[in-house]
Motif scaffolding. Structure first.
Motif, PDB file in Angstrom:
ATOM      1  N   VAL A  87     -22.273  23.330 -45.509  1.00  0.00           N
ATOM      2  CA  VAL A  87     -22.305  22.739 -44.170  1.00  0.00           C
ATOM      3  C   VAL A  87     -23.635  22.006 -44.011  1.00  0.00           C
ATOM      4  O   VAL A  87     -24.694  22.611 -44.067  1.00  0.00           O
ATOM      5  CB  VAL A  87     -22.154  23.817 -43.076  1.00  0.00           C
ATOM      6  CG1 VAL A  87     -22.278  23.209 -41.703  1.00  0.00           C
ATOM      7  CG2 VAL A  87     -20.839  24.534 -43.237  1.00  0.00           C
ATOM      8  N   THR A 116     -21.930  16.956 -38.144  1.00  0.00           N
ATOM      9  CA  THR A 116     -21.781  18.061 -39.098  1.00  0.00           C
ATOM     10  C   THR A 116     -20.721  17.714 -40.132  1.00  0.00           C
ATOM     11  O   THR A 116     -19.645  17.239 -39.779  1.00  0.00           O
ATOM     12  CB  THR A 116     -21.381  19.355 -38.368  1.00  0.00           C
ATOM     13  OG1 THR A 116     -22.332  19.608 -37.335  1.00  0.00           O
ATOM     14  CG2 THR A 116     -21.347  20.524 -39.313  1.00  0.00           C
ATOM     15  N   GLN A 118     -18.706  19.252 -43.687  1.00  0.00           N
ATOM     16  CA  GLN A 118     -18.409  20.322 -44.640  1.00  0.00           C
ATOM     17  C   GLN A 118     -18.172  19.667 -45.989  1.00  0.00           C
ATOM     18  O   GLN A 118     -17.220  18.937 -46.167  1.00  0.00           O
ATOM     19  CB  GLN A 118     -17.170  21.112 -44.208  1.00  0.00           C
ATOM     20  CG  GLN A 118     -16.718  22.170 -45.187  1.00  0.00           C
ATOM     21  CD  GLN A 118     -17.710  23.317 -45.301  1.00  0.00           C
ATOM     22  OE1 GLN A 118     -18.266  23.753 -44.307  1.00  0.00           O
ATOM     23  NE2 GLN A 118     -17.921  23.794 -46.503  1.00  0.00           N
ATOM     24  N   GLU A 120     -17.695  20.494 -49.850  1.00  0.00           N
ATOM     25  CA  GLU A 120     -17.434  21.581 -50.811  1.00  0.00           C
ATOM     26  C   GLU A 120     -18.164  21.393 -52.137  1.00  0.00           C
ATOM     27  O   GLU A 120     -18.495  22.374 -52.797  1.00  0.00           O
ATOM     28  CB  GLU A 120     -15.936  21.721 -51.065  1.00  0.00           C
ATOM     29  CG  GLU A 120     -15.170  22.292 -49.894  1.00  0.00           C
ATOM     30  CD  GLU A 120     -15.631  23.689 -49.500  1.00  0.00           C
ATOM     31  OE1 GLU A 120     -15.922  24.492 -50.405  1.00  0.00           O
ATOM     32  OE2 GLU A 120     -15.696  23.963 -48.298  1.00  0.00           O
ATOM     33  N   ARG A 123     -21.498  23.199 -52.088  1.00  0.00           N
ATOM     34  CA  ARG A 123     -21.471  24.639 -51.794  1.00  0.00           C
ATOM     35  C   ARG A 123     -22.074  25.421 -52.967  1.00  0.00           C
ATOM     36  O   ARG A 123     -21.747  25.194 -54.121  1.00  0.00           O
ATOM     37  CB  ARG A 123     -20.039  25.094 -51.543  1.00  0.00           C
ATOM     38  CG  ARG A 123     -19.895  26.577 -51.268  1.00  0.00           C
ATOM     39  CD  ARG A 123     -18.445  26.979 -51.140  1.00  0.00           C
ATOM     40  NE  ARG A 123     -17.860  26.532 -49.899  1.00  0.00           N
ATOM     41  CZ  ARG A 123     -17.895  27.225 -48.764  1.00  0.00           C
ATOM     42  NH1 ARG A 123     -18.509  28.389 -48.730  1.00  0.00           N
ATOM     43  NH2 ARG A 123     -17.332  26.757 -47.680  1.00  0.00           N
ATOM     44  N   ASP A 127     -18.383  31.918 -48.354  1.00  0.00           N
ATOM     45  CA  ASP A 127     -18.589  32.337 -46.968  1.00  0.00           C
ATOM     46  C   ASP A 127     -18.793  33.844 -46.838  1.00  0.00           C
ATOM     47  O   ASP A 127     -19.618  34.300 -46.042  1.00  0.00           O
ATOM     48  CB  ASP A 127     -17.409  31.902 -46.090  1.00  0.00           C
ATOM     49  CG  ASP A 127     -17.365  30.395 -45.904  1.00  0.00           C
ATOM     50  OD1 ASP A 127     -18.440  29.767 -45.964  1.00  0.00           O
ATOM     51  OD2 ASP A 127     -16.262  29.856 -45.695  1.00  0.00           O
TER      52      ASP A 127
END
Length: 189
Positions: A87, A116, A118, A120, A123, A127
């Motif tokens: 994020v 914002t 997201q 991936e 990452r 989570d």
């Protein structure tokens, strides 16, 4: 930030400062180190020991660091970085010049002004791991320190107003004695 590096965008126009345009990408070696340390912390290794192992393994630090190595507070702050979950926020802080103080300060913007994303491919932690680390950090927080008013009363505290020195005071007012002494040798002066 720690865990990411810059990658130049091919055939992209230069920035306003004449530098090549870049985008962030995950640094695989550092990402593995972050995952290892996240697992260690969740297995019960204390934060300070995790930080020692990070420094011993020559883990990277923020490029703005003046010491050239990760500090304990920066290590603790690393686990609260939302970017580790992919994020990314843009426009959270905005510079505001203060003419009165003659400097620029950063002002946090409302959520409606923040963009914002997201992403991936950026990452590093899943989570569940990130949430477990947040619970761990929340449990380690120190609360506000208590005031000295909460200490238990001793006999000397209760008798302070009872003993007055007539020799040190004036005719109409005497001077009270004060409790002094260290190491268990309490005396009134």
């Amino acid at each position: 930030g720690v865990g990411y590096r810059r990658r130049e965008v091919p055939n992209a126009p230069l920035t306003n400062r004449g530098l090549p345009r870049t985008v962030p990408e995950v640094d695989p070696e550092v990402a593995d180190l972050i995952r290892q340390h996240g697992k260690l912390l969740l297995e019960g290794v204390p934060l300070r020991e995790g930080w020692r192992r990070w420094v011993k393994a020559n883990g990277p630090c923020d490029p703005r660091s003046t010491t050239g190595r990760m500090s304990y507070t920066a290590y603790r702050r690393l686990w609260s970085n939302l970017r580790l979950t992919g994020v990314w926020e843009f426009g959270r802080m905005r510079n505001q010049f203060s003419t009165k103080h003659d400097y620029t300060k950063q002002v946090e913007q409302p959520d409606s002004e923040v963009y914002t994303v997201q992403c991936e491919e950026l990452r590093i932690l899943d989570d569940d791991t990130f949430e477990a680390l947040q619970d761990l950090l929340e449990g380690n927080k120190l609360g506000p320190r208590g005031s000295q008013n909460g200490k238990p009363l001793e006999l000397c505290d209760l008798t302070t107003e009872c003993f007055l020195c007539v020799r040190c005071g004036t005719e109409e007012k005497s001077v009270r004695f004060y409790q002094t002494g260290a190491g268990g040798r309490k005396v009134m002066h």
